[in-house]
Design a protein around this motif. Structure first.
Motif, short mmCIF file in Angstrom:
data_model
loop_
_atom_site.label_atom_id
_atom_site.label_comp_id
_atom_site.label_asym_id
_atom_site.label_seq_id
_atom_site.Cartn_x
_atom_site.Cartn_y
_atom_site.Cartn_z
N GLU A 263 0.82 -1.22 0.00
CA GLU A 263 0.00 0.00 0.00
C GLU A 263 0.85 1.26 0.00
O GLU A 263 0.47 2.28 -0.58
CB GLU A 263 -0.92 0.04 1.24
CG GLU A 263 -1.99 -1.03 1.27
CD GLU A 263 -1.53 -2.25 2.05
OE1 GLU A 263 -0.30 -2.51 2.11
OE2 GLU A 263 -2.39 -2.96 2.61
N ASP A 264 2.02 1.19 0.64
CA ASP A 264 2.85 2.39 0.76
C ASP A 264 3.65 2.67 -0.52
O ASP A 264 4.12 3.78 -0.71
CB ASP A 264 3.83 2.24 1.94
CG ASP A 264 3.09 2.09 3.25
OD1 ASP A 264 1.99 2.67 3.36
OD2 ASP A 264 3.60 1.39 4.14
N SER A 265 3.83 1.65 -1.35
CA SER A 265 4.72 1.87 -2.50
C SER A 265 3.99 1.85 -3.83
O SER A 265 4.58 2.17 -4.86
CB SER A 265 5.81 0.79 -2.51
OG SER A 265 5.25 -0.48 -2.73
N VAL A 266 2.70 1.51 -3.82
CA VAL A 266 2.02 1.31 -5.11
C VAL A 266 2.03 2.59 -5.95
O VAL A 266 2.22 2.53 -7.18
CB VAL A 266 0.59 0.75 -4.89
CG1 VAL A 266 -0.30 1.73 -4.14
CG2 VAL A 266 -0.05 0.36 -6.21
N ASP A 267 1.88 3.72 -5.31
CA ASP A 267 1.84 4.96 -6.09
C ASP A 267 3.22 5.44 -6.53
O ASP A 267 3.34 6.42 -7.26
CB ASP A 267 1.13 6.06 -5.28
CG ASP A 267 -0.35 5.74 -5.12
OD1 ASP A 267 -0.90 5.10 -6.05
OD2 ASP A 267 -0.95 6.09 -4.09
N ASP A 268 4.24 4.74 -6.08
CA ASP A 268 5.61 5.07 -6.48
C ASP A 268 5.97 4.39 -7.81
O ASP A 268 6.98 4.71 -8.42
CB ASP A 268 6.57 4.59 -5.37
CG ASP A 268 8.01 5.02 -5.62
OD1 ASP A 268 8.23 6.19 -5.96
OD2 ASP A 268 8.91 4.15 -5.50
N MET A 269 5.13 3.44 -8.24
CA MET A 269 5.48 2.64 -9.41
C MET A 269 5.63 3.43 -10.72
O MET A 269 6.54 3.14 -11.50
CB MET A 269 4.45 1.50 -9.59
CG MET A 269 4.57 0.41 -8.55
SD MET A 269 6.23 -0.32 -8.52
CE MET A 269 6.71 0.04 -6.83
N PRO A 270 4.77 4.43 -10.97
CA PRO A 270 4.99 5.19 -12.21
C PRO A 270 6.37 5.85 -12.26
O PRO A 270 7.04 5.81 -13.30
CB PRO A 270 3.87 6.25 -12.16
CG PRO A 270 2.80 5.61 -11.33
CD PRO A 270 3.52 4.81 -10.29
N ARG A 271 6.81 6.39 -11.15
CA ARG A 271 8.15 7.01 -11.12
C ARG A 271 9.23 5.94 -11.29
O ARG A 271 10.23 6.14 -11.96
CB ARG A 271 8.37 7.79 -9.82
CG ARG A 271 7.64 9.11 -9.78
CD ARG A 271 7.99 9.91 -8.52
NE ARG A 271 7.58 9.23 -7.30
CZ ARG A 271 6.33 9.30 -6.81
NH1 ARG A 271 5.41 10.01 -7.42
NH2 ARG A 271 6.01 8.66 -5.70
N PHE A 272 9.01 4.79 -10.67
CA PHE A 272 10.01 3.73 -10.80
C PHE A 272 10.08 3.21 -12.26
O PHE A 272 11.15 2.91 -12.77
CB PHE A 272 9.69 2.56 -9.86
CG PHE A 272 10.67 1.44 -9.96
CD1 PHE A 272 12.01 1.63 -9.62
CD2 PHE A 272 10.29 0.20 -10.45
CE1 PHE A 272 12.93 0.60 -9.75
CE2 PHE A 272 11.21 -0.84 -10.56
CZ PHE A 272 12.53 -0.63 -10.21
N ALA A 273 8.91 3.16 -12.91
CA ALA A 273 8.91 2.72 -14.32
C ALA A 273 9.72 3.69 -15.18
O ALA A 273 10.45 3.27 -16.09
CB ALA A 273 7.47 2.61 -14.82
N GLU A 274 9.57 4.98 -14.88
CA GLU A 274 10.37 5.97 -15.64
C GLU A 274 11.85 5.76 -15.36
O GLU A 274 12.69 5.84 -16.27
CB GLU A 274 9.95 7.39 -15.23
CG GLU A 274 8.61 7.79 -15.82
CD GLU A 274 8.07 9.08 -15.20
OE1 GLU A 274 8.85 9.78 -14.51
OE2 GLU A 274 6.87 9.35 -15.39
#
Lengths: 505, 309
Positions: A263-274
């Motif tokens: 839950e804490d990292s799911v919204d970080d995924m778009p930045r990680f994909a970049e």
């Protein structure tokens, strides 16, 4: 005429305008029929759904409507033949298990240099015995014995596991080299599951002994990762792992990056994909990224002899439904994350996007069928998540060999048809049957052929959620193909398009 | 609850539900050997039926390979093979010097593949069905410190015995592995010589074993196999000729269920380039058939222009 027992109707909500309104039912959703025995999956009209229900009720049906349902295997003329087709799949699975390779996991020690808050090995990783030379040799000796007891003829493969197997210490280097050499000399393929911190230092050794693949984990961008996946003194690890991935991949070792999401990292995924794209990881031929979810592992601490209330309570909780919803929402808005992870929680992606046959899922967890883990206490385990918990051991490999094949066999052969509750379940071939075997065993008094699964509705929801995600993508691709001028499409593209879902009546 | 909290944990033994007992390795004794004469063939073995009686009825039928493995495990624990064959009839006293007595006691191969081929220093040799390791120990001295000798045996107890012998003799170029020679724990195309002394006869599916032998040989490699086969002139008993293979008794006595020419065809069909067979003379066997102790030279490629021996 009968409805096949394996036909499932899914109801999928699609964005407005995705499909001709003629396909939408009264609820505004589209119906998708699927049958994992015939391998079919189709978008159907409300008239076809109604026809199917009339067949189910034994009423007369328009011949033309039924012809399509019959051709795709949703209805049948002979239930015995349908049962034989299902039986052939179950028997084929059983045969495949006999011949499939066992994965033998070597745990030189439980010690790990990281202190991830969600680690399922917990306190085991701070202090541990070590496998000495004699133990490692004994573990190799045990491999043919276990194969013999399960009448398994597949080529074994070896996985280095921990704790952290690739610690850069003299002891660990010696033990790892002995395991790698033993595997190489025997012709067993070998892989490593590592935190990646010191992977780069091990690359020459891995190459020397023919190790072609390793798995490392990252938790997202450096900012997120370094708040969780840290050394015991809190020092960050991202840069070290990043460097290791590059060194290993550039040396020709395949690197699977498990991206751990909660839950804490799911919204970080778009930045990680970049980040991953900028690194060149998305297009690197030796790198593949995939998603994993953190989950509760309280089930490790219960056994069948505990009071029922405690057992039921402790095996509850896995991946939270809310997390999956948040995950799909995030991926839907970020095509780059889809490109990076190609998520497939319901195992239908290739059927929808690539035109593959819909594949039945007869066993939800591969651990029970193929994993044997050797721990540094000399014990044998059947699931990597249970290692180090003696109540889950199924034998010993040192100082003497003993093995509870009678305990392990029902676990190994458990599938949708051995669990009575699953046998009559309509969505069993989308679920794998019975949920986690260890949870079922613990919750139900020590019987593997029982069920511990999420509710049927949650299996249906899982498939419908992924269909809602994949169908617009598939329809868009189909439309793009249709709009391309003739002659621009290669043979392969044509073949893919012809075979691909969605088939629509 | 912490990971080291043992409250409520159950011991491994308690964990196993009724009827699912943990299996230990050591099993009841029986006997096996290779006959050199008709007398030996008829007299020296414990009847395999007797060994089978020790197996609970609900566990029958026991595959032949399992039966053989259990038998050799028991022999290793017993410390003596009590079989018909003695290494003193195969090797010279000089070759047997320094070999631990208990290795000689457990040696049960009647053939002498080691004497049929000249091992060279630096070669990698594997012995399929190495037992207590007599041939390994002699081969290790012949290939020297630059060479390597690998033993494979399905019996864990025999492997332990062979390792102990190698340690006692200070031979560091020996590596003994537990394994099924149908799926040998040996890297493909990694050895120069495969030897196997009266072992293939114990496997019903010899084609499978021969494929495995061919797979581990490097190009130019050779397999030297001793086996007991039927004479082409005195055909096998009807049950064998009818394709029912040999009975348990034949396997226990290492008598392969085929004639010389059938064996030759099997070798060539298993991926070998050429084959030579040498026979030690015929002795009468059951149902009027005759058997011979044969030495089979199976070359990975074509036969060498200059034979090695």
């Amino acid at each position: 005429m009968f409805v096949s027992p394996n036909t499932v109707t899914f109801s999928v909500e699609l964005p407005e305008g995705t499909l001709d309104p003629a396909y939408l039912g009264e609820s505004g959703k589209v119906s998708v029929l699927a049958n994992a025995v015939s391998g079919s999956m189709d978008i159907v009209t409300p008239a076809e759904v109604a026809a199917l229900e009339r067949v189910r009720a034994g009423e007369a049906v328009d011949r033309e409507l039924v012809a399509g349902l019959l051709e795709r295997g949703y209805v049948c003329t002979d239930l015995a033949e349908e049962e034989a087709r299902y039986r052939a799949i179950v028997d084929g699975y059983f045969q495949a298990i006999q011949e499939a390779p066992f994965q033998f996991m070597f745990i030189p020690s439980f010690v790990c240099n990281l202190a991830c808050p969600y680690c399922f090995e917990g306190e085991l990783t701070t202090r541990s015995p070590r496998m000495d030379e004699e133990m490692i040799e004994a573990a190799f000796d045990t491999i043919p014995e276990i194969q013999d007891r399960h009448q398994n003829s597949g080529p074994p493969y070896i996985t280095l596991f921990g704790g952290e197997p690739l610690l850069d210490t003299p002891y660990q280097r010696g033990a790892v080299e002995q395991i790698l050499r033993g595997s190489y000399d025997r012709g067993y393929p070998v892989t490593a599951i590592t935190n990646g911190v010191a992977l780069d230092a091990y690359v020459p050794m891995l190459l020397k002994y023919g190790c072609e693949e390793v798995q490392v984990s990252l938790d997202g961008t450096p900012r997120t990762h370094d708040t969780r996946r840290v050394f015991r003194n809190g020092r960050p690890t991202f840069e070290l792992i990043e460097r290791s991935i590059d060194v290993a991949a550039d040396a020709g070792i395949r690197v699977l990056i498990r991206v751990l999401i909660d839950e804490d990292s799911v919204d970080d995924m778009p930045r990680f994909a970049e980040f991953a794209q900028a690194k060149g990881w998305l297009d690197h031929p030796k790198i593949r990224l995939f998603n994993g979810f953190t989950k509760a592992t309280t089930f490790l601490y219960v056994t069948p002899d505990h009071p029922e209330e405690k057992r039921k309570r402790m095996v509850r909780g896995d991946v939270k439904a809310g997390l999956q919803e948040a995950f799909w929402r995030m991926v839907q808005q970020n095509p780059l994350v889809d490109r990076m992870l190609q998520p497939d929680l319901a195992r239908i992606r290739s059927a929808v996007l690539e035109g593959d046959r819909l594949r039945p899922n007869l066993q939800g967890c591969s651990a029970g069928t193929s994993v044997v883990a050797f721990d540094p206490n000399g014990k044998i385990y059947g699931c990597p998540e249970t290692v180090g918990r003696p109540q889950h051991a199924c034998g010993t490999f040192y100082p003497e060999f003993s093995y509870a094949a009678g305990y392990r066999d029902p676990w190994r052969h458990r599938h949708v048809d051995t669990v009575p509750m699953c046998r009559d379940c309509n969505v069993k071939l989308f679920c794998g049957g019975g949920g986690c075997p260890i949870k079922a065993w613990a919750a139900n008094g020590g019987d593997f052929n029982t069920c511990y699964c999420p509710k049927v509705s949650s299996i249906t929801t899982r498939v419908e959620t992924q269909l809602a995600y994949l169908l617009p993508m598939a329809l868009r691709r189909q439309q793009e193909h249709a709009n391309r001028p003739e002659g621009e499409e290669g043979t392969w593209e044509q073949m893919t398009r012809v075979g691909s879902f969605p088939w629509m009546s | 609850m912490g990971a080291d909290d043992t409250r409520g944990f159950v011991s491994l033994d308690e964990l196993i539900r009724p009827g699912t007992s943990i299996e230990a390795v050591v099993e009841p004794a029986a006997c096996g050997c290779a006959p050199a004469t008709a007398d030996e063939a008829s007299g020296c073995c414990v009847a395999p039926e007797a060994a089978l009686e020790a197996v609970p009825a609900d566990q029958r039928p026991v595959p032949v390979e399992t039966h053989v493995k259990k038998r050799y495990d028991a022999l290793a624990v017993q410390g003596t093979s009590t079989l018909c064959c003695s290494p003193t009839s195969v090797y010279t006293p000089e070759e047997l010097a320094e070999i631990p007595g208990w290795v000689l006691e457990l040696s049960s191969g009647c053939g002498s593949p080691m004497n049929a081929i000249g091992l060279r220093p630096g070669q990698t040799v594997v012995d399929f069905g190495c037992g207590a390791g007599l041939d390994l120990l002699i081969a290790a001295r012949r290939v020297g410190e630059t060479g390597r000798v690998i033993g494979v045996d399905a019996s864990m107890q025999m492997v332990r015995t062979a390792r102990r012998a190698a340690r006692e003799m200070g031979l560091r170029n020996i590596d003994v592995r537990v394994g099924d020679i149908r799926r040998p724990p040996v890297r493909e195309a990694s050895v120069d010589v495969v030897m196997s002394n009266c072992v293939l006869g114990m496997f019903p599916d010899k084609k499978e074993v021969l494929h495995a032998v061919a797979a581990v040989l490097r190009p130019g490699g050779v397999a030297v196999i001793s086996d007991v086969v039927y004479s082409d002139d005195g055909p096998p008993p009807a049950d064998v000729a009818a394709g029912e293979s040999a009975g348990a008794e034949d396997f226990a006595r290492c008598v392969v269920g085929m004639t010389e020419s059938q064996y030759r065809d099997l070798v060539l069909g298993a991926g070998f380039g050429s084959v030579d067979m040498r026979s030690d003379g015929l002795v009468p066997y059951r149902d009027g058939a005759q058997v011979t102790s044969a030495m089979i030279f199976a070359y990975r490629d074509d036969s060498p222009a200059r034979p090695c021996c």
